[in-house]
Design a protein around this motif. Structure first.
Motif, PDB file in Angstrom:
ATOM      1  N   GLY A  66       0.828  -1.208   0.000  1.00 22.16           N
ATOM      2  CA  GLY A  66       0.000   0.000   0.000  1.00 22.16           C
ATOM      3  C   GLY A  66       0.862   1.257   0.000  1.00 22.16           C
ATOM      4  O   GLY A  66       2.084   1.211   0.212  1.00 22.16           O
ATOM      5  N   ALA A  67       0.185   2.382  -0.227  1.00 24.87           N
ATOM      6  CA  ALA A  67       0.867   3.679  -0.113  1.00 24.87           C
ATOM      7  C   ALA A  67       1.384   3.859   1.308  1.00 24.87           C
ATOM      8  O   ALA A  67       2.376   4.546   1.538  1.00 24.87           O
ATOM      9  CB  ALA A  67      -0.102   4.793  -0.469  1.00 24.87           C
ATOM     10  N   SER A  68       0.721   3.224   2.255  1.00 18.94           N
ATOM     11  CA  SER A  68       1.117   3.373   3.666  1.00 18.94           C
ATOM     12  C   SER A  68       2.586   2.999   3.853  1.00 18.94           C
ATOM     13  O   SER A  68       3.363   3.755   4.450  1.00 18.94           O
ATOM     14  CB  SER A  68       0.254   2.472   4.563  1.00 18.94           C
ATOM     15  N   GLU A  69       2.964   1.838   3.325  1.00 11.17           N
ATOM     16  CA  GLU A  69       4.357   1.419   3.501  1.00 11.17           C
ATOM     17  C   GLU A  69       5.298   2.321   2.694  1.00 11.17           C
ATOM     18  O   GLU A  69       6.422   2.610   3.136  1.00 11.17           O
ATOM     19  CB  GLU A  69       4.538  -0.045   3.083  1.00 11.17           C
ATOM     20  N   VAL A 170       5.378  13.485  -2.777  1.00  9.19           N
ATOM     21  CA  VAL A 170       4.021  13.781  -3.255  1.00  9.19           C
ATOM     22  C   VAL A 170       3.196  12.501  -3.237  1.00  9.19           C
ATOM     23  O   VAL A 170       3.511  11.532  -3.924  1.00  9.19           O
ATOM     24  CB  VAL A 170       4.037  14.376  -4.680  1.00  9.19           C
ATOM     25  N   ASP A 171       2.148  12.524  -2.431  1.00 13.30           N
ATOM     26  CA  ASP A 171       1.240  11.380  -2.329  1.00 13.30           C
ATOM     27  C   ASP A 171       0.147  11.558  -3.389  1.00 13.30           C
ATOM     28  O   ASP A 171      -0.715  12.433  -3.269  1.00 13.30           O
ATOM     29  CB  ASP A 171       0.652  11.339  -0.911  1.00 13.30           C
ATOM     30  N   GLU A 172       0.217  10.734  -4.432  1.00 15.89           N
ATOM     31  CA  GLU A 172      -0.720  10.863  -5.567  1.00 15.89           C
ATOM     32  C   GLU A 172      -1.750   9.731  -5.572  1.00 15.89           C
ATOM     33  O   GLU A 172      -2.248   9.318  -6.622  1.00 15.89           O
ATOM     34  CB  GLU A 172       0.073  10.910  -6.889  1.00 15.89           C
ATOM     35  N   THR A 173      -2.080   9.257  -4.366  1.00 17.35           N
ATOM     36  CA  THR A 173      -3.019   8.145  -4.228  1.00 17.35           C
ATOM     37  C   THR A 173      -4.355   8.371  -4.954  1.00 17.35           C
ATOM     38  O   THR A 173      -4.973   7.430  -5.439  1.00 17.35           O
ATOM     39  CB  THR A 173      -3.239   7.896  -2.717  1.00 17.35           C
ATOM     40  N   TYR A 174      -4.818   9.633  -5.022  1.00 18.42           N
ATOM     41  CA  TYR A 174      -6.131   9.931  -5.637  1.00 18.42           C
ATOM     42  C   TYR A 174      -5.988  10.615  -6.996  1.00 18.42           C
ATOM     43  O   TYR A 174      -6.945  11.221  -7.484  1.00 18.42           O
ATOM     44  CB  TYR A 174      -6.939  10.859  -4.709  1.00 18.42           C
ATOM     45  N   ARG A 175      -4.791  10.530  -7.608  1.00 19.15           N
ATOM     46  CA  ARG A 175      -4.470  11.354  -8.780  1.00 19.15           C
ATOM     47  C   ARG A 175      -5.532  11.319  -9.885  1.00 19.15           C
ATOM     48  O   ARG A 175      -5.885  12.343 -10.458  1.00 19.15           O
ATOM     49  CB  ARG A 175      -3.121  10.914  -9.353  1.00 19.15           C
ATOM     50  N   ASP A 201       2.192   6.155  -4.494  1.00 20.83           N
ATOM     51  CA  ASP A 201       1.041   5.761  -5.295  1.00 20.83           C
ATOM     52  C   ASP A 201       0.376   4.522  -4.694  1.00 20.83           C
ATOM     53  O   ASP A 201       0.978   3.851  -3.846  1.00 20.83           O
ATOM     54  CB  ASP A 201       1.495   5.437  -6.721  1.00 20.83           C
ATOM     55  N   SER A 202      -0.806   4.225  -5.181  1.00 19.24           N
ATOM     56  CA  SER A 202      -1.558   3.116  -4.591  1.00 19.24           C
ATOM     57  C   SER A 202      -2.617   2.626  -5.562  1.00 19.24           C
ATOM     58  O   SER A 202      -3.151   3.409  -6.352  1.00 19.24           O
ATOM     59  CB  SER A 202      -2.252   3.624  -3.325  1.00 19.24           C
ATOM     60  N   LEU A 203      -2.949   1.337  -5.472  1.00 24.39           N
ATOM     61  CA  LEU A 203      -4.085   0.820  -6.243  1.00 24.39           C
ATOM     62  C   LEU A 203      -5.379   0.884  -5.415  1.00 24.39           C
ATOM     63  O   LEU A 203      -6.459   0.592  -5.927  1.00 24.39           O
ATOM     64  CB  LEU A 203      -3.830  -0.641  -6.654  1.00 24.39           C
ATOM     65  N   SER A 204      -5.262   1.264  -4.131  1.00 32.01           N
ATOM     66  CA  SER A 204      -6.403   1.142  -3.215  1.00 32.01           C
ATOM     67  C   SER A 204      -7.641   1.891  -3.681  1.00 32.01           C
ATOM     68  O   SER A 204      -8.742   1.341  -3.688  1.00 32.01           O
ATOM     69  CB  SER A 204      -6.029   1.672  -1.826  1.00 32.01           C
ATOM     70  N   LYS A 205      -7.477   3.155  -4.018  1.00 31.51           N
ATOM     71  CA  LYS A 205      -8.650   3.990  -4.271  1.00 31.51           C
ATOM     72  C   LYS A 205      -9.025   3.965  -5.748  1.00 31.51           C
ATOM     73  O   LYS A 205     -10.181   3.802  -6.114  1.00 31.51           O
ATOM     74  CB  LYS A 205      -8.362   5.433  -3.851  1.00 31.51           C
ATOM     75  N   GLN A 206      -8.013   4.133  -6.582  1.00 31.98           N
ATOM     76  CA  GLN A 206      -8.230   4.252  -8.017  1.00 31.98           C
ATOM     77  C   GLN A 206      -8.853   2.974  -8.600  1.00 31.98           C
ATOM     78  O   GLN A 206      -9.664   3.020  -9.501  1.00 31.98           O
ATOM     79  CB  GLN A 206      -6.870   4.579  -8.649  1.00 31.98           C
ATOM     80  N   ALA A 212      -6.149  -5.129  -1.161  1.00 29.65           N
ATOM     81  CA  ALA A 212      -5.092  -5.865  -1.873  1.00 29.65           C
ATOM     82  C   ALA A 212      -3.728  -5.498  -1.309  1.00 29.65           C
ATOM     83  O   ALA A 212      -2.797  -6.291  -1.350  1.00 29.65           O
ATOM     84  CB  ALA A 212      -5.144  -5.559  -3.370  1.00 29.65           C
ATOM     85  N   ARG A 213      -3.617  -4.290  -0.795  1.00 25.49           N
ATOM     86  CA  ARG A 213      -2.383  -3.766  -0.211  1.00 25.49           C
ATOM     87  C   ARG A 213      -1.260  -3.690  -1.236  1.00 25.49           C
ATOM     88  O   ARG A 213      -0.173  -4.263  -1.059  1.00 25.49           O
ATOM     89  CB  ARG A 213      -1.936  -4.574   1.035  1.00 25.49           C
ATOM     90  N   VAL A 214      -1.532  -3.005  -2.317  1.00 21.54           N
ATOM     91  CA  VAL A 214      -0.493  -2.789  -3.327  1.00 21.54           C
ATOM     92  C   VAL A 214      -0.319  -1.281  -3.539  1.00 21.54           C
ATOM     93  O   VAL A 214      -1.273  -0.576  -3.858  1.00 21.54           O
ATOM     94  CB  VAL A 214      -0.845  -3.461  -4.678  1.00 21.54           C
TER      95      VAL A 214
HETATM   96  C1  PLP Z   1      -3.702  10.336   1.149  1.00 23.36           C
HETATM   97  C2  PLP Z   1      -3.619   8.888   1.441  1.00 23.36           C
HETATM   98  N1  PLP Z   1      -2.432   8.273   1.357  1.00 23.36           N
HETATM   99  C3  PLP Z   1      -2.308   6.971   1.631  1.00 23.36           C
HETATM  100  C4  PLP Z   1      -3.397   6.209   2.022  1.00 23.36           C
HETATM  101  C5  PLP Z   1      -3.201   4.766   2.324  1.00 23.36           C
HETATM  102  O1  PLP Z   1      -3.324   4.046   1.151  1.00 23.36           O
HETATM  103  P1  PLP Z   1      -3.017   2.483   1.056  1.00 23.36           P
HETATM  104  O2  PLP Z   1      -4.317   1.774   1.210  1.00 23.36           O
HETATM  105  O3  PLP Z   1      -2.480   2.331  -0.328  1.00 23.36           O
HETATM  106  O4  PLP Z   1      -2.023   2.133   2.103  1.00 23.36           O
HETATM  107  C6  PLP Z   1      -4.651   6.815   2.126  1.00 23.36           C
HETATM  108  C7  PLP Z   1      -5.826   6.039   2.569  1.00 23.36           C
HETATM  109  O5  PLP Z   1      -6.875   6.544   2.856  1.00 23.36           O
HETATM  110  C8  PLP Z   1      -4.765   8.182   1.823  1.00 23.36           C
HETATM  111  O6  PLP Z   1      -5.940   8.818   1.908  1.00 23.36           O
END
Ligand code: PLP
Length: 367
Positions: A66-69, A170-175, A201-206, A212-214
């Motif tokens: 995930g983006a978290s790690e 830059v956290d582009e999780t929602y890009r 980046d992350s596959l979580s939201k998009q 899946a935690r990627v």
């Molecule tokens: C801005 C932002 N970054 C990272 C995350 C965590 O994403 P991930 O599920 O890929 O760990 C979130 C989850 O809500 C988020 O809002």
């Protein structure tokens, strides 16, 4: 209970994700390479290059849990214990947890509700940066505000980071989730290959793949990638089945997937925000991206109102759960009259939820 409190979309991931999962059936479930399943790194770089018209290389990415790690790796790589990172305030609440793990201090740059939580001018960053500041961390579209910067604002912040010799994360999780005709914007389009930039980046939201935690971390800086690779070796690997299915998904993604999703979420935004904006005592922003809106209420303690909705109020057995926004502020005492709502369910449910929130507010004030 309409759950507007958590950013977890109810939409299904692309069917090709499950196709990829089925392909992995009856095979060993191995540790992947620490840096990630090579076909996934290839597929991610090609997808990103195609959709953003850029030219990244698979070797510039590490796959993370995930983006978290990716964020934890970035903090640990850029900072020593006791160092500081400048963050927008309000911001994603878990940044504070990642900072605690890395023994890093987050220094807030206060954004104003009345300016639509617009991205800060460089002067605001300059006045907060000190000798221990190692990075600026941006998230856009921002969680919880939905604010999106212009390319010029990003460029200005990058120039500021260059002038101070600090990193820009830059956290582009929602890009890809941007509305009203906007195109997805990445710092990589503004400055490809910048050694002072890290992209999360992350596959979580998009792709609706929260579980899946990627995720991915990008850097064109070899020293940074090597340090992150060492961290990646220490935790062995990101989840193997999810990586294999994600590689297949990205290789076979139907064309127009991201554009369709952005349109779908724009309709959800309108279904929630417009009825809320009609309430005379409610202020709400029309987010430019992401799937959250900040709502200002005429209450002293939004957490108490949120609890009231759950315990003391319903319409025909239905109520709404919202996130009190105080937890998204790094600076203490801010955001006590705000809640964050997430538009992660179908439009008709969101409109019903907005009506319950509005009538619940009236009932709360009449008590
Ligand atoms: C801005 C932002 N970054 C990272 C995350 C965590 O994403 P991930 O599920 O890929 O760990 C979130 C989850 O809500 C988020 O809002």
């Amino acid at each position: 209970v309409y759950g507007l409190n958590i950013g977890e979309p109810d939409t299904a991931p692309p069917e090709v994700f499950y196709e990829g999962l089925r392909k992995a059936e009856h095979q060993p479930v191995p540790y992947e390479a620490a840096a990630g399943f090579p076909p996934l790194r290839d597929a991610w770089a090609s997808w990103l290059n195609r959709s953003l018209k850029i030219d990244t290389r698979p070797d510039d990415f590490l796959v993370t849990t995930g983006a978290s790690e990716a964020l934890i790796f970035s903090f640990l790589t850029c900072c020593d214990a006791g160092d500081e990172i400048l963050v927008l305030d309000p911001t994603y609440a878990n940044f504070a947890g990642f900072a605690a793990m890395a023994d890093v201090r987050l220094k807030p740059i206060e954004l104003a509700f009345d300016d639509g939580f617009e991205f800060p001018p460089v002067a605001a960053l300059a006045s907060e940066a000190g000798p221990q500041t190692r990075a600026v961390l941006l998230c856009h579209p921002n969680n919880p505000t939905g604010a999106v910067p212009t390319a010029q604002q990003l460029q200005d912040i990058l120039s500021f980071c260059e002038s101070r010799n600090i990193m820009l994360i830059v956290d582009e999780t929602y890009r890809e989730l941007v509305f009203d005709g906007r195109q997805p914007l990445s710092i990589l389009q503004i400055h490809p290959d910048h050694p002072g930039v890290i992209v999360i980046d992350s596959l979580s939201k998009q792709f609706s793949l929260c579980g899946a935690r990627v995720g991915f971390v990008y850097s064109a800086n070899q020293a940074i990638l090597e340090a992150m690779d060492t961290l990646a070796q220490c935790r062995l690997a990101a989840p193997s089945l999810a990586q294999r299915a994600s590689a297949h998904m990205l290789q076979h993604l139907p064309s127009g997937f991201s554009e369709k999703r952005a349109i779908e979420f724009e309709a959800r935004r309108d279904a929630l925000v417009q009825p809320l904006a009609n309430h005379p005592n409610v202020d709400v922003h029309n987010p430019a991206g992401g799937f959250y809106a900040m709502v200002r209420l005429p209450v002293e303690n939004a957490a108490d109102f949120a609890a009231f909705l759950l315990t003391d109020y319903h319409v025909d057995g239905c109520t709404v759960q919202v996130a009190p926004a105080e937890g998204f502020f790094v600076a203490p005492g801010l955001g006590r009259d705000l809640v964050r709502v997430a538009f992660v369910c179908p439009p008709e449910e969101l409109t019903a939820a907005a009506q319950i929130l509005s009538s619940g507010l009236d009932a709360y004030q009449e008590r």
